[in-house]
Scaffold this motif. Structure first.
Motif, PDB file in Angstrom:
ATOM      1  N   UNK A  67      53.406 -31.115  19.294  1.00 17.29           N
ATOM      2  CA  UNK A  67      52.144 -31.567  19.228  1.00 17.29           C
ATOM      3  C   UNK A  67      51.072 -31.426  20.055  1.00 17.29           C
ATOM      4  N   UNK A  68      49.993 -30.141  20.586  1.00 18.74           N
ATOM      5  CA  UNK A  68      49.736 -29.976  22.198  1.00 18.74           C
ATOM      6  C   UNK A  68      48.845 -31.318  22.265  1.00 18.74           C
ATOM      7  N   UNK A  69      48.139 -31.215  23.999  1.00 26.34           N
ATOM      8  CA  UNK A  69      48.135 -32.140  24.609  1.00 26.34           C
ATOM      9  C   UNK A  69      46.741 -31.966  25.167  1.00 26.34           C
ATOM     10  N   UNK A  70      45.779 -32.737  24.618  1.00 29.46           N
ATOM     11  CA  UNK A  70      44.334 -31.670  25.311  1.00 29.46           C
ATOM     12  C   UNK A  70      44.112 -33.230  26.455  1.00 29.46           C
ATOM     13  N   UNK A  71      43.657 -32.326  27.021  1.00 26.69           N
ATOM     14  CA  UNK A  71      43.785 -33.478  28.446  1.00 26.69           C
ATOM     15  C   UNK A  71      42.250 -33.831  28.610  1.00 26.69           C
ATOM     16  N   UNK A  72      41.558 -34.303  29.531  1.00 25.29           N
ATOM     17  CA  UNK A  72      40.357 -35.332  29.442  1.00 25.29           C
ATOM     18  C   UNK A  72      39.217 -34.158  29.640  1.00 25.29           C
ATOM     19  N   UNK A  73      39.533 -33.275  30.582  1.00 24.00           N
ATOM     20  CA  UNK A  73      38.867 -32.286  30.566  1.00 24.00           C
ATOM     21  C   UNK A  73      38.481 -30.997  29.733  1.00 24.00           C
ATOM     22  N   UNK A  74      40.086 -30.914  29.050  1.00 21.91           N
ATOM     23  CA  UNK A  74      39.749 -30.186  27.647  1.00 21.91           C
ATOM     24  C   UNK A  74      38.912 -30.726  26.163  1.00 21.91           C
ATOM     25  N   UNK A  75      38.909 -32.113  26.535  1.00 24.60           N
ATOM     26  CA  UNK A  75      38.420 -33.013  25.616  1.00 24.60           C
ATOM     27  C   UNK A  75      36.932 -33.445  25.729  1.00 24.60           C
ATOM     28  N   UNK A  76      36.459 -32.900  26.945  1.00 21.92           N
ATOM     29  CA  UNK A  76      35.167 -33.210  27.747  1.00 21.92           C
ATOM     30  C   UNK A  76      34.165 -31.670  27.286  1.00 21.92           C
ATOM     31  N   UNK A  77      35.020 -29.915  27.478  1.00 17.65           N
ATOM     32  CA  UNK A  77      34.665 -30.040  27.262  1.00 17.65           C
ATOM     33  C   UNK A  77      33.441 -28.985  26.332  1.00 17.65           C
ATOM     34  N   UNK A  78      35.383 -29.590  25.206  1.00 21.60           N
ATOM     35  CA  UNK A  78      34.995 -29.181  23.667  1.00 21.60           C
ATOM     36  C   UNK A  78      33.543 -30.176  22.763  1.00 21.60           C
ATOM     37  N   UNK A  79      33.679 -31.347  23.673  1.00 24.27           N
ATOM     38  CA  UNK A  79      33.086 -31.992  23.163  1.00 24.27           C
ATOM     39  C   UNK A  79      31.711 -31.712  22.925  1.00 24.27           C
ATOM     40  N   UNK A  80      30.921 -31.383  24.641  1.00 30.90           N
ATOM     41  CA  UNK A  80      29.757 -30.935  25.317  1.00 30.90           C
ATOM     42  C   UNK A  80      29.202 -29.866  24.000  1.00 30.90           C
ATOM     43  N   UNK A  81      30.507 -28.640  24.122  1.00 34.97           N
ATOM     44  CA  UNK A  81      30.060 -27.318  22.959  1.00 34.97           C
ATOM     45  C   UNK A  81      29.229 -27.723  22.201  1.00 34.97           C
ATOM     46  N   UNK A  82      30.844 -28.762  20.884  1.00 32.83           N
ATOM     47  CA  UNK A  82      30.160 -28.850  20.126  1.00 32.83           C
ATOM     48  C   UNK A  82      28.983 -29.517  19.520  1.00 32.83           C
ATOM     49  N   UNK A  83      28.134 -30.061  21.029  1.00 34.27           N
ATOM     50  CA  UNK A  83      26.673 -31.083  21.077  1.00 34.27           C
ATOM     51  C   UNK A  83      26.289 -29.994  21.759  1.00 34.27           C
ATOM     52  N   UNK A  84      26.425 -29.357  21.676  1.00 32.83           N
ATOM     53  CA  UNK A  84      25.638 -27.985  22.165  1.00 32.83           C
ATOM     54  C   UNK A  84      24.729 -28.156  24.061  1.00 32.83           C
ATOM     55  N   UNK A  85      25.851 -28.438  24.680  1.00 31.28           N
ATOM     56  CA  UNK A  85      25.339 -28.826  25.926  1.00 31.28           C
ATOM     57  C   UNK A  85      26.201 -28.658  27.115  1.00 31.28           C
ATOM     58  N   UNK A  86      26.803 -27.620  26.943  1.00 34.23           N
ATOM     59  CA  UNK A  86      27.256 -26.348  27.620  1.00 34.23           C
ATOM     60  C   UNK A  86      26.602 -25.250  28.164  1.00 34.23           C
ATOM     61  N   UNK A  87      25.569 -25.108  26.959  1.00 33.86           N
ATOM     62  CA  UNK A  87      24.736 -24.325  27.309  1.00 33.86           C
ATOM     63  C   UNK A  87      23.643 -24.858  25.797  1.00 33.86           C
ATOM     64  N   UNK A  88      22.158 -24.208  26.276  1.00 34.74           N
ATOM     65  CA  UNK A  88      20.922 -24.837  25.212  1.00 34.74           C
ATOM     66  C   UNK A  88      21.682 -23.918  24.456  1.00 34.74           C
ATOM     67  N   UNK A  89      20.965 -24.179  22.712  1.00 37.96           N
ATOM     68  CA  UNK A  89      21.384 -23.316  21.882  1.00 37.96           C
ATOM     69  C   UNK A  89      20.022 -22.683  20.802  1.00 37.96           C
TER      70      UNK A  89
END
Length: 364
Positions: free
Chosen positions: A5-27
Motif C-alpha cells: 500500500x502506498x504511503x502518503x506523507x504529510x505534505x502529500x496529505x496536506x496538498x490533497x486536502x487543500x485541493x478538495x477544500x478549494x484552498x490551493x487555488x480559488x475556485x
C-alpha cells in the motif's frame, strides 16, 4: 503476491486536502455550489462562513451568501458534531436525520433534568410553538416550563433542539444585518416536508470528496457518528487505500485529486472553527506538531493563518487593522504574500473600511 500500500506523507496529505477544500487555488464556483461541495460550513457565529468562502472562491461577495440565506436556499442548523453549520436547504433536510444519533447522545447528558418528561409530547408541543411563531431559546424554554414546571428549563429547550430539526431564521446570518437567534422547524421554513436521511455510504463518499484521503476515525470526527468501520468496508471495492506515515489506513475516491506534494500553496486567512482544522482525528496534515493547540485558549478559537498550506499563525481584526501574529519567522516573500492576501480579504469583505494589514500580537 503481496500488494504494498502506498504511503502518503504529510505534505502529500496536506496538498490533497487543500485541493478538495478549494484552498490551493480559488475556485470559480457559486456560493451554493461551494457550500454543497464542502458539505456545509461551520457557523457558530455569523461571519465565519463568509470568511471561509472568501478564502476559497474567485469573485466571491458576501451578498451572494446572504442571498442564499434570505431566499431559503441555505440554512443555519445544528448537524455535524452537534454544532451549527450552514448547509444548502437540500442537505439540511437529509443530513440532520443522518446525524440524529449525535443528538440522542447529547440529550442523554440532560436526562436528569427531564425526569417525567414525555419526549414525543415535548417534540409535538415545541413544533407547534415554533411553527406558530419563531422563538428564541429563552422563549421556548419558558413556554415548555409551563408544561413541565418541575423539569430543568434548560434541559427542556435542549430536548426540543435535539428532537426537532430547528433552523435559525433570517436576518440571523446575513452579512451586516444579523439579529438574535430565532428558531423554527426546517420543514416550516423551507415550505416542504422532511426527507429521508442521507445514507451513510453517500456521506462517506462526500466526506472523502471534500476532506480525503482520510481514515475511519477522521470521518467519525467530522460527522460525530460512531461505528463507521462497516460502512467503509462495504465501500472498499469502490475506493482506493493508502497509509499515512504512522501506518493508519486511509481511504479515498479513485479519481480524486492528489497533487504533487511540492505544489505551491498560497497563504490563506481562515475563520475560527473552519472545518479544515476540525474534520480529522489526526490534524497533522494541516497543524504542525509544534503548533498543536495554539489556536485554542480557554473557550476561544482564534482565526488560523495558513502559510505553505500549514497553520503558521493567527489573525484578528483589531481596531483599524487586520493584525497577523505568525508562529514562526516568515521569509520576506512569505510576509509579502501574507500582506497581499490580507489586503484581498479586506477588499472582499470590508470594502470601504480603513483597515491596514499589520504584524503584531493577537494572542494575550
Amino acid at each position: 503476491m503481496t500488494q504494498t500500500t502506498a504511503v502518503l506523507g504529510t505534505r502529500a496529505l496536506n496538498r490533497a486536502t487543500l485541493d478538495r477544500q478549494l484552498l490551493l487555488r480559488r475556485a470559480p464556483l457559486s456560493a451554493k455550489a461551494a457550500v454543497e461541495h464542502l458539505v456545509g460550513l461551520q457557523a457558530q457565529e455569523v461571519k465565519p462562513p463568509y470568511y471561509a468562502l472568501a478564502a476559497r472562491l474567485d469573485g466571491f461577495r458576501p451578498e451572494q451568501l446572504s442571498a442564499l440565506l434570505a431566499d431559503r436556499a441555505a440554512v443555519r442548523t445544528v448537524t455535524l458534531r452537534s454544532t451549527i453549520h450552514l448547509h444548502t436547504a437540500d442537505d439540511s433536510l437529509t443530513l440532520r436525520p443522518l446525524v440524529q444519533p449525535t443528538r440522542d447522545r447529547e440529550l442523554r447528558i440532560f436526562r436528569k433534568g427531564l425526569t417525567g418528561v414525555d419526549l414525543e409530547r415535548l417534540a409535538g408541543i415545541a413544533r407547534e410553538l415554533v411553527e406558530a411563531e419563531p422563538r428564541t431559546m429563552r422563549q421556548l424554554r419558558e413556554a415548555l416550563s409551563c408544561e413541565w414546571p418541575d423539569a430543568d428549563p434548560q434541559a427542556l429547550a435542549v430536548a426540543a433542539r435535539c428532537t426537532l430539526p430547528l433552523v435559525q431564521i433570517t436576518p440571523r446570518g446575513l452579512w451586516g444585518r444579523s439579529a438574535q437567534v430565532r428558531l423554527t422547524t426546517a420543514e416550516h421554513w423551507l415550505g416542504r416536508p422532511g426527507e429521508p436521511a442521507a445514507t451513510a455510504d453517500s456521506a462517506v463518499l462526500r466526506y472523502l470528496g471534500a476532506f480525503g484521503p482520510a481514515s475511519v476515525k477522521d470521518m467519525q470526527t467530522w460527522s460525530g457518528l460512531t461505528r463507521m468501520r462497516p460502512v467503509f468496508e462495504r465501500l472498499r471495492p469502490r475506493l482506493i487505500t493508502f497509509r499515512d506515515e504512522a501506518g493508519t489506513e486511509l481511504f479515498d475516491l479513485p479519481d480524486a485529486p492528489r497533487p504533487d506534494p511540492e505544489t505551491e500553496a498560497p497563504p490563506r486567512f481562515l475563520p475560527e472553527f473552519d472545518n479544515l482544522l476540525l474534520s480529522h482525528a489526526d490534524r497533522a496534515r494541516v497543524v504542525p506538531p509544534a503548533h498543536h493547540g495554539r489556536t485554542w485558549q480557554v473557550n476561544t478559537f482564534h482565526c488560523p493563518l495558513l502559510v505553505d498550506g500549514f497553520l503558521a499563525g493567527v489573525w484578528r481584526l483589531l481596531d483599524d487593522a487586520l493584525v497577523v501574529e505568525p508562529f514562526r519567522t516568515l521569509t520576506r516573500t512569505e510576509r509579502d504574500q501574507v500582506t497581499e492576501e490580507g489586503a484581498r480579504v479586506l477588499r472582499v469583505l470590508h470594502e470601504g473600511a480603513s483597515y491596514d494589514v499589520r504584524f503584531g500580537t493577537v494572542l494575550p
